[in-house]
Design an enzyme around this catalytic site. Structure first.
Site, mmCIF file in Angstrom:
data_model
loop_
_atom_site.group_PDB
_atom_site.id
_atom_site.type_symbol
_atom_site.label_atom_id
_atom_site.label_comp_id
_atom_site.label_asym_id
_atom_site.label_seq_id
_atom_site.Cartn_x
_atom_site.Cartn_y
_atom_site.Cartn_z
ATOM 1 C CE1 TYR A 1 -3.076 -2.999 0.338
ATOM 2 C CE2 TYR A 1 -3.596 -2.324 2.579
ATOM 3 C CZ TYR A 1 -3.788 -3.177 1.514
ATOM 4 O OH TYR A 1 -4.697 -4.206 1.614
ATOM 5 C CE LYS B 1 -3.864 -7.396 3.708
ATOM 6 N NZ LYS B 1 -3.864 -6.009 4.173
ATOM 7 C CG HIS C 1 -1.080 -8.410 -0.501
ATOM 8 N ND1 HIS C 1 -0.627 -7.121 -0.292
ATOM 9 C CD2 HIS C 1 -2.371 -8.286 -0.843
ATOM 10 C CE1 HIS C 1 -1.630 -6.272 -0.502
ATOM 11 N NE2 HIS C 1 -2.680 -6.951 -0.845
#
Length: 313
Positions: free
Chosen positions: A53, A78, A109
């Site tokens: 992210y 993740k 992930h």
């Protein structure tokens, strides 16, 4: 109401708050304040983030600014695809970004190893534009490395994300630790009943990302959700979240708007308490009634185990 909301026991005895703040697509400059507000003002005790992210540093800032002890907050991150053969390295980057020395939950992930020596550290591509998948790497070896970081005390629980039954069956036969969770796109239009049933049979807790769909999602205007919201004097979003919580599924709604962050939390709890068996049955049947729809489509071919995903070129 208990701070943190309802909790669910994982297969290793740990407890996870059933409502977490998702941080996917939360922009830098917004996510720290959102995390602080969620924890300090609303009562969230579960924050879900990921290396990919790109905002873990801000998430860590938000956690510290809340003033709530780290030990009281359940933090998930993740492992990214280009790190499948270097699990601890990716984890150490995440821990440094977040400013913590452990995670409560660490997930793979995607069950798709990407070329660690490709032409991009995050999204390596082949000359034809497809993702550069690391076909030589075996998922069960990724899982062995995940188990190793638990033994080192860097992670309390481990799990997976976006894993089909077929992908889970690649790691379960040799697993010393059964995955604690499988984080998936789950909502009323994509309830994944069969997979959820399989997960529960294995003691794996389902988690729902995008539980409200995506931006402009039709879920919020669905007639059944709207009618149930009217029936219970709630909002459609409350019904959509409470539906999952009532079924024992962790929800991870994402928002950076204070009012939305607050109502997602309180509304989910209220709806989970009010929805009855007949209500849940109506919501369970929406997808099968012709509304089946995914909002997140991965750039992986179906032969990698995504038997229910559309084929992609």
């Amino acid at each position: 109401m208990t701070v943190g909301g309802p909790r669910i026991k994982l297969n290793n005895g740990a407890e996870i708050p059933a409502i977490g703040l998702g941080t996917w697509q939360s922009q830098k400059g917004e996510v720290a304040a959102a995390v602080t507000y969620a924890i300090k003002e609303v009562g969230y005790r579960h924050i879900d983030c990921a290396w990919a992210y790109g905002n873990e540093k801000e998430v860590g800032e938000g956690i510290r600014a809340s003033g709530v002890p780290r030990s009281e907050i359940f933090v998930t991150s993740k492992l990214w695809g280009t790190y499948h053969n270097r699990v601890e390295e990716c984890l150490d980057e995440t821990l440094a970004n977040l400013g913590t020395d452990y995670l409560d939950l660490y997930l793979i992930h995607w069950p798709v190893p990407l070329n660690p020596k490709g032409n991009h550290p995050v999204f390596p591509l082949l000359p034809n534009g497809k993702r550069d998948v690391y076909h030589e790497w075996d998922l069960k070896d990724t899982w062995k490395q995940m188990e190793a970081v638990v033994k080192k005390g860097k992670v309390k629980s481990i799990g997976v994300s976006n894993f089909s039954e077929a992908k889970l069956e690649e790691i379960l036969p040799t697993a010393e630790i059964v995955p604690a969770v499988d984080q998936l796109e789950i909502h009323v239009y994509n309830p994944q009943h069969k997979l959820v049933s399989y997960l529960k049979s294995k003691g794996i807790l389902p988690q729902a990302y995008s539980p409200l769909g995506s931006t402009g999602s039709p879920l919020l205007t669905d007639e059944v959700a709207v009618n149930l919201a009217t029936k219970h004097s709630l909002q459609p979003a409350d019904i959509l979240l409470g539906y999952l919580v009532a079924k024992g599924i962790v929800v991870l709604p994402k928002s950076v708007t204070p009012a939305r962050i607050a109502v997602n939390f309180t509304g989910a709890i209220a709806a989970a308490e009010k929805l009855d068996a007949a209500d849940l049955e109506k919501l369970d049947g929406l997808a099968a009634g012709g509304k089946q729809k995914r909002f997140i489509t991965p750039p992986w071919p179906v032969e990698l185990g995504f038997e229910h995903w559309p084929a992609l070129v």
